[in-house]
Each structure stands twice: as structure tokens, then as C-alpha cells.
Scaffold this motif. Sequence first.
Motif, mmCIF file in Angstrom:
data_model
loop_
_atom_site.group_PDB
_atom_site.id
_atom_site.type_symbol
_atom_site.label_atom_id
_atom_site.label_comp_id
_atom_site.label_asym_id
_atom_site.label_seq_id
_atom_site.Cartn_x
_atom_site.Cartn_y
_atom_site.Cartn_z
ATOM 1 N N SER A 22 47.121 37.237 32.709
ATOM 2 C CA SER A 22 45.866 36.781 33.321
ATOM 3 C C SER A 22 46.056 35.461 34.035
ATOM 4 N N ALA A 23 45.455 35.367 35.236
ATOM 5 C CA ALA A 23 45.470 34.131 36.020
ATOM 6 C C ALA A 23 44.120 34.032 36.713
ATOM 7 N N GLY A 24 43.152 33.439 36.027
ATOM 8 C CA GLY A 24 41.792 33.391 36.561
ATOM 9 C C GLY A 24 41.208 34.785 36.603
ATOM 10 N N ALA A 25 40.698 35.170 37.778
ATOM 11 C CA ALA A 25 40.114 36.493 37.947
ATOM 12 C C ALA A 25 41.162 37.533 38.324
ATOM 13 N N TYR A 26 42.413 37.161 38.302
ATOM 14 C CA TYR A 26 43.499 38.040 38.717
ATOM 15 C C TYR A 26 44.506 38.220 37.588
ATOM 16 N N GLU A 27 45.500 39.056 37.847
ATOM 17 C CA GLU A 27 46.638 39.205 36.955
ATOM 18 C C GLU A 27 47.908 39.087 37.779
ATOM 19 N N VAL A 28 48.924 38.453 37.199
ATOM 20 C CA VAL A 28 50.181 38.251 37.906
ATOM 21 C C VAL A 28 51.336 38.762 37.050
ATOM 22 N N ARG A 54 47.515 41.259 41.244
ATOM 23 C CA ARG A 54 46.534 42.318 41.439
ATOM 24 C C ARG A 54 45.149 41.800 41.066
ATOM 25 N N ASN A 55 44.119 42.398 41.680
ATOM 26 C CA ASN A 55 42.754 41.944 41.410
ATOM 27 C C ASN A 55 42.184 42.652 40.185
ATOM 28 N N ALA A 56 40.908 42.388 39.918
ATOM 29 C CA ALA A 56 40.270 42.927 38.709
ATOM 30 C C ALA A 56 40.188 44.447 38.734
ATOM 31 N N LYS A 57 40.239 45.053 39.946
ATOM 32 C CA LYS A 57 40.175 46.500 40.055
ATOM 33 C C LYS A 57 41.550 47.152 39.931
ATOM 34 N N GLY A 58 42.584 46.303 39.782
ATOM 35 C CA GLY A 58 43.926 46.833 39.625
ATOM 36 C C GLY A 58 44.670 47.058 40.922
ATOM 37 N N ARG A 59 44.095 46.621 42.048
ATOM 38 C CA ARG A 59 44.766 46.796 43.336
ATOM 39 C C ARG A 59 45.719 45.635 43.583
ATOM 40 N N GLN A 60 46.979 45.970 43.860
ATOM 41 C CA GLN A 60 47.975 44.920 44.097
ATOM 42 C C GLN A 60 47.770 44.306 45.471
ATOM 43 N N LEU A 61 47.804 42.983 45.505
ATOM 44 C CA LEU A 61 47.594 42.244 46.741
ATOM 45 C C LEU A 61 48.926 41.974 47.432
ATOM 46 N N LYS A 62 48.847 41.704 48.751
ATOM 47 C CA LYS A 62 50.060 41.435 49.507
ATOM 48 C C LYS A 62 50.659 40.077 49.154
ATOM 49 N N THR A 63 49.805 39.130 48.850
ATOM 50 C CA THR A 63 50.255 37.782 48.497
ATOM 51 C C THR A 63 49.448 37.266 47.318
ATOM 52 N N VAL A 64 49.930 36.216 46.698
ATOM 53 C CA VAL A 64 49.202 35.549 45.617
ATOM 54 C C VAL A 64 48.138 34.665 46.249
ATOM 55 N N PRO A 65 46.852 34.836 45.925
ATOM 56 C CA PRO A 65 45.787 34.019 46.523
ATOM 57 C C PRO A 65 46.011 32.528 46.306
ATOM 58 N N ALA A 66 45.699 31.736 47.309
ATOM 59 C CA ALA A 66 45.892 30.286 47.225
ATOM 60 C C ALA A 66 45.102 29.676 46.078
#
Length: 283
Positions: A5-11, A22-34
Motif C-alpha cells: 500500500s502507498a496511499g490510495a495506490y499499491e506499488v 496500480r490504482n484501487a481498481k487494480g489497473r496498472q498505471l504507466k508511471t508512478v503518480p507524482a
Amino acid sequence: MGWISAGAYEVALDDGGKVICRNAKGRQLKTVPAKIADDPAVIGLRQLTEWLERHQRECVATVERWMIRSLPVPTAALVKLWPDTAWRAALRDLVITDSGGVVAGYLRDADPVRGLGLVDLDGDSVRITPEQIRVPHPVLLEDLGELRDFATELDLRQGVGQLHREVFRRTAEDPTAHSVDTYAGGVYQRFRFLAGRAVSHGYRVRGGQAVCPVFEDGRTVEARVWLGDAGYDEAETGPLSWTTAEGSALTLGEVGPVAWSEGMRMAADLYAGRDIKSSEERA
């Protein structure tokens, strides 16, 4: 490694050691949000990645030192190191010999009960249980060409450059001479360019010389290439010579095969980075 867990995300770390998110819905993001770049979980994973990269480099450098020195390595040590993926990557597929220098095969496994797993020179999988082995420098392998071809045929891939390390064998040089000028005369526009190449390729720079120490036959021998004076802009590779660790000059006939090969390899490496146009004009 699982998701953290990293805030509202997971890394997590992917197979290549990159931090992914990835976000709360489990979708992997292209980059780690700033917004979570400074989250302790993200920082911790990045520090872990840096440590793993250093560890991998240290494993390779250590095994390379064993090879350059042809040091005996206890089988018990290999067994303890093998579960570590970085050590295993550095050790796997190396040609190993017994204490007498006879090739045993290509290292494939190290088990505390069954011993060392090898592919022997007949292509068979075998097990041996010696107290120690050696990782020979390739210049000491008489059938180096055949070992290279067989490794290619078996699709073996070494983490440490042993079989495909560039080697140099003594030819018709005068054994009473004290230097070789095969790779002398390589001009660099700046001394710092030449010194920087030496350092970046793993050589020491001391007293205007690039130095490559080699432990062979129970003593340390230093291969040395003159680089020039840091007070001058232009620099030029000088002759290659060898000394004892105390600085006493050696004749070419007193230089062992490993020290010869590693010294010539250093000289050729430095010469390869020369300013070709300036070198040709100087010649």
C-alpha cells in the motif's frame, strides 16, 4: 514480491526491478503518480532496487576476481551462495576445473546434498563433490575455442565474461625486453579523457599510469600503461610494462600468462578509445 500500500495506490517491483503501480481498481498505471513519489513504500522499493543492482555488480566483480586470480573456491561456499539469485546468475555456466587445472565442465547447480551439478565435455549432466574448484582465466584454457563453441551449442549464457573475454597470448616478443609498444601512441585530446576511460573501465590511475594488478603464481604483478601528466591537455598512451607490487620492473619473460593477457587487454582497451584522426597524424 507482492503489492504494498502507498496511499490510495499499491506499488511493487516487476521482474526487471522497476517500481510499478496500480490504482484501487487494480489497473496498472504507466508511471508512478507524482503524489506518491515520496511515500515510504515507494522510496523503500527504489532503495531496494538500488541495493539489488549494487549487489549484482558486487557478485559479478567478486567472481571475476576469482577468475583473474584462478583462486580455489570451496564447494561449501558455492552451496551457500547458490540460493541467492544474484550469485547464481554470476556463477551459472562458468567453466570450472579441479585443483590440478583439468576442466570438469560447465557449472549448473550447487546442492548441499548432491554436490555440484555440471554439464561435462560430453554434454552429459553429472554430479561431483570436490572440496574445492577453480574458475580459470580463459587464457589458461587450452581448448578455449572448443569450449566456446560447445557453450554456444548448448545455449549456455555466462553472467561473468569468462569464455568470451578477450585474451592475449605471448607471441614473438623479446623475453629480455621490459615493455611492449603494440598499443602505444593512442592520442587523446585531453588527459582527463584518457584517465576517465581507464577509471570507467575498472583500472586504477596512479602516478600518471593506468594500473591493472593481477595475482598469479603466489604474487601480485602490476601491468602499467603510461598515460601522461595531468598538467598537460593532450595525452597519449605509452608502452605497456609490468612490475612487482613493490615497483621492481619485470622482463617480458618473467610475466605470467594471466598478467600478460590482462595487461594487453588493458592497453588495447585504452588504445581503442583514442582520437583516430590525431593518432594517425602523429604517426
